[in-house]
Design a protein around this motif. Structure first.
Motif, PDB file in Angstrom:
ATOM      1  N   VAL A  80      -9.822 -14.976   6.641  1.00 59.30           N
ATOM      2  CA  VAL A  80     -10.805 -14.114   6.160  1.00 59.30           C
ATOM      3  C   VAL A  80     -10.879 -13.571   4.866  1.00 59.30           C
ATOM      4  O   VAL A  80     -12.062 -13.653   5.157  1.00 59.30           O
ATOM      5  CB  VAL A  80     -10.555 -12.488   6.910  1.00 59.30           C
ATOM      6  N   TYR A  81      -9.991 -13.130   4.159  1.00 64.77           N
ATOM      7  CA  TYR A  81     -10.646 -12.732   2.884  1.00 64.77           C
ATOM      8  C   TYR A  81     -10.029 -14.281   1.725  1.00 64.77           C
ATOM      9  O   TYR A  81     -10.580 -13.728   0.272  1.00 64.77           O
ATOM     10  CB  TYR A  81      -9.765 -11.590   2.779  1.00 64.77           C
ATOM     11  N   GLY A  82      -9.926 -15.748   1.789  1.00 61.46           N
ATOM     12  CA  GLY A  82     -10.467 -16.273   0.902  1.00 61.46           C
ATOM     13  C   GLY A  82      -9.012 -15.374  -0.317  1.00 61.46           C
ATOM     14  O   GLY A  82      -7.406 -15.891   0.040  1.00 61.46           O
ATOM     15  N   ASP A  83      -9.336 -16.157  -1.783  1.00 61.53           N
ATOM     16  CA  ASP A  83      -8.206 -15.994  -2.284  1.00 61.53           C
ATOM     17  C   ASP A  83      -7.603 -14.183  -2.709  1.00 61.53           C
ATOM     18  O   ASP A  83      -7.203 -14.138  -3.215  1.00 61.53           O
ATOM     19  CB  ASP A  83      -8.939 -16.103  -3.384  1.00 61.53           C
ATOM     20  N   TYR A  84      -8.401 -13.339  -2.056  1.00 63.47           N
ATOM     21  CA  TYR A  84      -8.151 -12.498  -2.421  1.00 63.47           C
ATOM     22  C   TYR A  84      -6.303 -11.955  -1.949  1.00 63.47           C
ATOM     23  O   TYR A  84      -5.921 -12.290  -1.251  1.00 63.47           O
ATOM     24  CB  TYR A  84      -8.331 -10.683  -1.492  1.00 63.47           C
ATOM     25  N   ARG A  85      -5.794 -11.399  -3.197  1.00 60.19           N
ATOM     26  CA  ARG A  85      -4.522 -11.112  -3.297  1.00 60.19           C
ATOM     27  C   ARG A  85      -4.285  -9.613  -2.632  1.00 60.19           C
ATOM     28  O   ARG A  85      -4.620  -8.746  -2.911  1.00 60.19           O
ATOM     29  CB  ARG A  85      -3.942 -11.026  -4.702  1.00 60.19           C
ATOM     30  N   VAL A  86      -2.937  -9.634  -2.744  1.00 62.99           N
ATOM     31  CA  VAL A  86      -2.277  -8.104  -1.632  1.00 62.99           C
ATOM     32  C   VAL A  86      -1.925  -7.097  -3.098  1.00 62.99           C
ATOM     33  O   VAL A  86      -1.209  -7.741  -4.136  1.00 62.99           O
ATOM     34  CB  VAL A  86      -1.258  -8.669  -1.136  1.00 62.99           C
ATOM     35  N   LEU A  87      -2.317  -5.698  -2.681  1.00 64.21           N
ATOM     36  CA  LEU A  87      -1.863  -4.691  -3.555  1.00 64.21           C
ATOM     37  C   LEU A  87      -0.616  -3.339  -2.624  1.00 64.21           C
ATOM     38  O   LEU A  87      -0.954  -3.929  -1.429  1.00 64.21           O
ATOM     39  CB  LEU A  87      -3.215  -3.976  -4.006  1.00 64.21           C
ATOM     40  N   ARG A  88      -0.316  -2.767  -3.417  1.00 57.45           N
ATOM     41  CA  ARG A  88       1.093  -2.304  -2.234  1.00 57.45           C
ATOM     42  C   ARG A  88       0.998  -1.177  -3.627  1.00 57.45           C
ATOM     43  O   ARG A  88       1.126  -1.095  -4.934  1.00 57.45           O
ATOM     44  CB  ARG A  88       2.157  -2.980  -2.563  1.00 57.45           C
ATOM     45  N   GLY A  89       1.486   0.523  -3.228  1.00 55.53           N
ATOM     46  CA  GLY A  89       2.206   1.082  -3.268  1.00 55.53           C
ATOM     47  C   GLY A  89       1.497   2.267  -3.617  1.00 55.53           C
ATOM     48  O   GLY A  89       2.021   3.504  -3.750  1.00 55.53           O
ATOM     49  N   GLY A  90       0.231   2.065  -2.912  1.00 52.14           N
ATOM     50  CA  GLY A  90      -0.667   3.720  -2.947  1.00 52.14           C
ATOM     51  C   GLY A  90      -1.178   3.545  -4.635  1.00 52.14           C
ATOM     52  O   GLY A  90      -0.215   3.302  -5.783  1.00 52.14           O
ATOM     53  N   GLY A  91      -1.712   5.041  -5.572  1.00 50.66           N
ATOM     54  CA  GLY A  91      -2.425   4.925  -6.641  1.00 50.66           C
ATOM     55  C   GLY A  91      -2.010   6.700  -6.821  1.00 50.66           C
ATOM     56  O   GLY A  91      -2.117   7.395  -5.681  1.00 50.66           O
ATOM     57  N   TRP A  92      -2.219   7.322  -7.978  1.00 52.07           N
ATOM     58  CA  TRP A  92      -2.805   8.059  -8.806  1.00 52.07           C
ATOM     59  C   TRP A  92      -3.489   8.462  -7.931  1.00 52.07           C
ATOM     60  O   TRP A  92      -3.892  10.192  -7.956  1.00 52.07           O
ATOM     61  CB  TRP A  92      -2.278   8.250 -10.025  1.00 52.07           C
ATOM     62  N   PHE A  93      -5.115   8.464  -7.369  1.00 50.87           N
ATOM     63  CA  PHE A  93      -6.020   9.125  -6.883  1.00 50.87           C
ATOM     64  C   PHE A  93      -6.008   8.939  -5.535  1.00 50.87           C
ATOM     65  O   PHE A  93      -6.742   9.571  -4.309  1.00 50.87           O
ATOM     66  CB  PHE A  93      -7.751   8.133  -7.795  1.00 50.87           C
ATOM     67  N   ASP A  94      -4.874   8.211  -4.970  1.00 44.64           N
ATOM     68  CA  ASP A  94      -4.473   8.291  -3.654  1.00 44.64           C
ATOM     69  C   ASP A  94      -4.475   9.268  -2.661  1.00 44.64           C
ATOM     70  O   ASP A  94      -3.308  10.237  -3.138  1.00 44.64           O
ATOM     71  CB  ASP A  94      -3.880   7.016  -2.943  1.00 44.64           C
ATOM     72  N   GLU A  95      -4.543   9.670  -1.563  1.00 45.95           N
ATOM     73  CA  GLU A  95      -4.017  10.392  -1.015  1.00 45.95           C
ATOM     74  C   GLU A  95      -2.685  10.013  -0.015  1.00 45.95           C
ATOM     75  O   GLU A  95      -2.035   9.027  -0.384  1.00 45.95           O
ATOM     76  CB  GLU A  95      -4.964  10.409   0.853  1.00 45.95           C
ATOM     77  N   HIS A  96      -1.746  10.817   0.864  1.00 52.36           N
ATOM     78  CA  HIS A  96      -0.204  10.604   1.237  1.00 52.36           C
ATOM     79  C   HIS A  96       0.235   9.135   2.144  1.00 52.36           C
ATOM     80  O   HIS A  96       0.434   8.843   2.010  1.00 52.36           O
ATOM     81  CB  HIS A  96       0.230  11.641   1.401  1.00 52.36           C
ATOM     82  N   TRP A  97      -1.552   9.065   2.849  1.00 47.41           N
ATOM     83  CA  TRP A  97      -0.831   8.240   4.033  1.00 47.41           C
ATOM     84  C   TRP A  97      -1.329   6.413   3.263  1.00 47.41           C
ATOM     85  O   TRP A  97      -0.583   5.461   3.904  1.00 47.41           O
ATOM     86  CB  TRP A  97      -2.340   8.336   4.637  1.00 47.41           C
ATOM     87  N   SER A  98      -1.805   6.591   2.277  1.00 44.77           N
ATOM     88  CA  SER A  98      -2.136   5.690   1.344  1.00 44.77           C
ATOM     89  C   SER A  98      -0.480   5.213   0.732  1.00 44.77           C
ATOM     90  O   SER A  98      -0.289   4.254   0.101  1.00 44.77           O
ATOM     91  CB  SER A  98      -2.785   5.203   0.145  1.00 44.77           C
ATOM     92  N   CYS A  99       0.035   5.597   0.126  1.00 45.94           N
ATOM     93  CA  CYS A  99       1.364   6.233  -0.408  1.00 45.94           C
ATOM     94  C   CYS A  99       3.081   5.436   0.608  1.00 45.94           C
ATOM     95  O   CYS A  99       3.562   6.827   0.830  1.00 45.94           O
ATOM     96  CB  CYS A  99       1.458   7.208  -1.816  1.00 45.94           C
ATOM     97  N   ARG A 100       2.392   4.866   0.935  1.00 45.34           N
ATOM     98  CA  ARG A 100       4.001   4.304   2.706  1.00 45.34           C
ATOM     99  C   ARG A 100       4.009   2.042   1.380  1.00 45.34           C
ATOM    100  O   ARG A 100       3.153   2.237   1.159  1.00 45.34           O
ATOM    101  CB  ARG A 100       2.970   4.641   4.038  1.00 45.34           C
TER     102      ARG A 100
END
Length: 218
Positions: free
Chosen positions: A160-180
């Motif tokens: 679906v997304y070709g060469d797009y790579r995975v990111l993990r962990g959430g960041g300093w600007f993210d809400e709590h639901w992304s940090c899982r």
């Protein structure tokens, strides 16, 4: 670098509602994300390096490997990157290795109370913070959740997304639901984003950890 024990981890994707189990061999993972001091030479700056593309991270891994007399893990021809799994040089963790390390034997969404382990929108003042300042997980690994998203080796969904790579962990600007531990994000390997960094991994036993983790990409 901290040695992470072998184990099995179950990955999941909310978009496709799929899950898959991966056996992961033992490997080494850096206790903290790569800092600005390490990446940019900014003396004393212990905040995580950011605005680093996936390709930037690959080249840094090879540069550091050569500097230490190790065999580089990657061969890069423009945006075409291959991985020598027998190499003893630095590399990015696979997605399975990342989640296995993050969970550290836990089964919930996080390895501890969010405010004690992660810099996210609720406590970061919307800026990155020095690495290693919050509580680590049971393996002694800091900042796996929050502060900056971390690149993994794997393609997100090649069909679906070709060469797009995975990111993990959430960041300093993210809400709590992304940090899982289970949350997956994707980006193009050439993009530099201000809340994205990376963490170093290294194979043990001739790269068997990476070989097991690669099953997560299929």
């Amino acid at each position: 670098m901290i040695t992470v024990p072998p184990g099995r981890v179950t990955l999941s994707d909310r978009r496709t509602q799929q899950s898959w189990a991966v056996d992961v061999a033992s490997y080494e993972l850096a206790a903290c994300p790569v800092t600005r001091e390490q990446y940019e030479g900014t003396t004393g700056d212990r905040r995580p390096a950011h605005s680093v593309s996936w390709l930037d991270a690959v080249h840094y891994c090879n540069e550091l490997s050569r500097r230490e007399g190790r065999t580089p893990a990657y061969a890069a021809d423009g945006e075409d990157v291959s991985w020598d799994r027998t190499a003893d040089g630095y590399r990015l963790p696979t997605e399975a290795e990342w989640e296995h390390a993050c969970r550290a034997g836990t089964e919930g969404p996080r390895y501890g109370p969010l405010d004690e382990i992660a810099w996210y929108r609720g406590n970061s003042d919307e800026r990155p913070h020095e690495v290693g300042g919050l509580r680590p997980n049971a393996h002694g690994l800091h900042d796996l959740l929050g502060n900056v998203w971390e690149w993994c080796w794997d393609r997100y969904d090649p069909a679906v997304y070709g060469d797009y790579r995975v990111l993990r962990g959430g960041g300093w600007f993210d809400e709590h639901w992304s940090c899982r531990a289970s949350v997956r994000r994707r980006s193009h390997p050439t993009l530099r984003i201000d809340d994205v960094g990376f963490r170093l991994a290294r194979s043990l036993s001739g790269g068997s950890a990476g070989a097991a983790g690669e099953a997560a990409a299929r």
